[in-house]
Design an enzyme around this catalytic site. Structure first.
Site, mmCIF file in Angstrom:
data_model
loop_
_atom_site.group_PDB
_atom_site.id
_atom_site.type_symbol
_atom_site.label_atom_id
_atom_site.label_comp_id
_atom_site.label_asym_id
_atom_site.label_seq_id
_atom_site.Cartn_x
_atom_site.Cartn_y
_atom_site.Cartn_z
ATOM 1 N N ASN A 286 55.198 55.461 16.130
ATOM 2 C CA ASN A 286 54.840 54.151 16.669
ATOM 3 C C ASN A 286 55.578 53.035 15.944
ATOM 4 O OD1 ASN A 286 53.269 52.257 18.389
ATOM 5 N ND2 ASN A 286 52.101 54.122 18.804
ATOM 6 N N HIS B 217 55.476 51.210 13.193
ATOM 7 C CA HIS B 217 55.953 51.327 11.810
ATOM 8 C C HIS B 217 57.100 52.322 11.717
ATOM 9 C CE1 HIS B 217 55.617 51.967 7.360
ATOM 10 N NE2 HIS B 217 55.447 50.666 7.421
ATOM 11 N N CYS B 218 57.020 53.397 12.498
ATOM 12 C CA CYS B 218 58.037 54.460 12.452
ATOM 13 C C CYS B 218 59.400 54.003 12.960
ATOM 14 C CB CYS B 218 57.600 55.656 13.292
ATOM 15 S SG CYS B 218 55.966 56.291 12.944
ATOM 16 N N ILE B 219 59.417 53.034 13.873
ATOM 17 C CA ILE B 219 60.692 52.645 14.497
ATOM 18 C C ILE B 219 61.322 51.419 13.839
ATOM 19 C CG2 ILE B 219 60.035 53.670 16.709
ATOM 20 C CD1 ILE B 219 59.635 50.761 17.772
#
Length: 363
Positions: free
Chosen positions: A352, A354-356
């Site tokens: 999501n 934070h990951c991208i």
């Protein structure tokens, strides 16, 4: 060219700042991988743009994209957002990008971790990650910062820091046999301390249920500011997430951070549970690594948000909880604007907001 350094951040007096500290820019990568992003990535691309546009109100955003898709990306992404021709194997900038460190004299450097697509030959999500592994050093060239080449495998989503000496992570990920099987827990702790200049490491046992990153900490909790954390909390005793969240809550409740503070824990409701629909498995190319089955449980979490200067960009995943989560986060961040973005298609790819994203701290 960015200079490769032979020392460590700790030895040189550099530390990783907390996400709540001032940021110069945020980096993202364009999603095009057709075994992970359905319909040639277009639904996900629209959500990446929505996330980038929200961040860009507060912090400049830079996208990286390979030459094959550069024109399409440049036409789709708003003009005020920078797009650079840098290839990557997928678009999880948190995990492939550099992790920046700063000192008190206004200097900045970057850690380039070793990356193996969340598991290498054992259980990685693709079989070639050379382009991903080169991204951090290319970022450093653009931002003009020297590089520490860390001698171990680590993804940025597997760590959180408070900027004051405390690091949070999970045993499920960092001690997984697909990461650094030759290193003991103590050896991994020493590497983290040397490369991020932390003193205290708080280990959760497990990450979110069915998280294909082997339990990244950023998908189950977030550091709001030093001494305050937000945790995905499950109330349903029959849900497999219940025991994981209880265990994490108990560990965090008993923990003391590097400044000897007892933690304040904000309980974020768990969305769903959410599952992949039949339609959402269509229009994907076949893969031996990333298999998307209808009915599969998604690792959805409101904790997977980004703090960037005066904003918090948070995924909207379940209309039963979305507004309540925004209220909770507004109370936690009274001086920030809380911006909710619909990110179902990002979640389908395995992560999501934070990951991208990967932030570059201000010097």
């Amino acid at each position: 060219m960015a200079k490769i350094l032979n020392s460590t951040p700790k030895a040189d007096g550099f530390r990783m700042p907390g996400e709540h500290e001032p940021q110069e820019q945020v980096w993202m990568a364009w999603p095009v991988r057709e075994d992970n992003w359905r319909k040639k990535g277009i639904p996900a691309q629209n959500e990446f743009i929505a996330v980038a546009s929200a961040i860009a109100q507060f912090t400049p955003v830079t996208f990286v994209v390979g030459s094959d898709h550069f024109l399409q990306a440049r036409q789709a992404i708003p003009e005020h957002i920078k797009v650079l021709e840098i290839p990557s194997d997928d678009s999880w900038m948190r995990d492939i990008g550099g992790t920046y460190v700063v000192n008190d004299q206004g200097a900045r450097r970057v850690n380039s971790w070793q990356f193996n697509a969340w598991g290498g030959k054992l259980d990685g999500l693709y079989d070639n990650w050379e382009q991903d592994n080169a991204v951090a050093e290319k970022m450093a060239e653009v931002t003009g910062d020297d590089v520490y080449k860390a001698p171990f495998i680590l993804e940025g989503g597997s760590i959180h820091v408070d900027g004051e000496g405390t690091l949070y992570t999970t045993e499920e990920c960092l001690l997984h046999p697909s990461r650094n099987p030759g290193l003991s827990k103590t050896e991994i702790e020493n590497l983290l301390k040397n490369h991020l200049n932390v003193e205290t490491i708080i280990w959760l046992k497990r990450g979110l249920f069915n998280d294909e990153t082997n339990g990244h900490v950023d998908n189950i909790m977030h550091v709001v500011r030093p001494g305050v954390v937000a945790l995905t909390y499950c109330e349903d005793q029959n849900d497999p997430q219940y025991a994981i969240s209880q265990e994490a809550y108990n560990i965090l409740s008993k923990a003391k951070d590097a400044k000897d503070r007892t933690l304040k824990i904000i309980k974020l409701p768990m969305p769903g549970p959410l599952f992949v629909s039949e339609e959402e498995t269509q229009n994907l190319t076949d893969s031996n690594f990333m298999v998307r089955h209808a009915g599969e449980r998604l690792a959805g979490s409101y904790a997977n948000f980004l703090i960037s200067n005066q904003a918090v960009i948070v995924p909207m995943l379940d209309e039963k909880h979305d507004e309540h989560v925004k209220t909770l986060l507004q109370e936690a961040f009274p001086n920030h604007q809380i911006i909710g973005i619909q990110t179902r298609n990002i979640l389908l790819g395995g992560g999501n907001i934070h990951c991208i994203t990967q932030q570059v701290p201000s010097k």
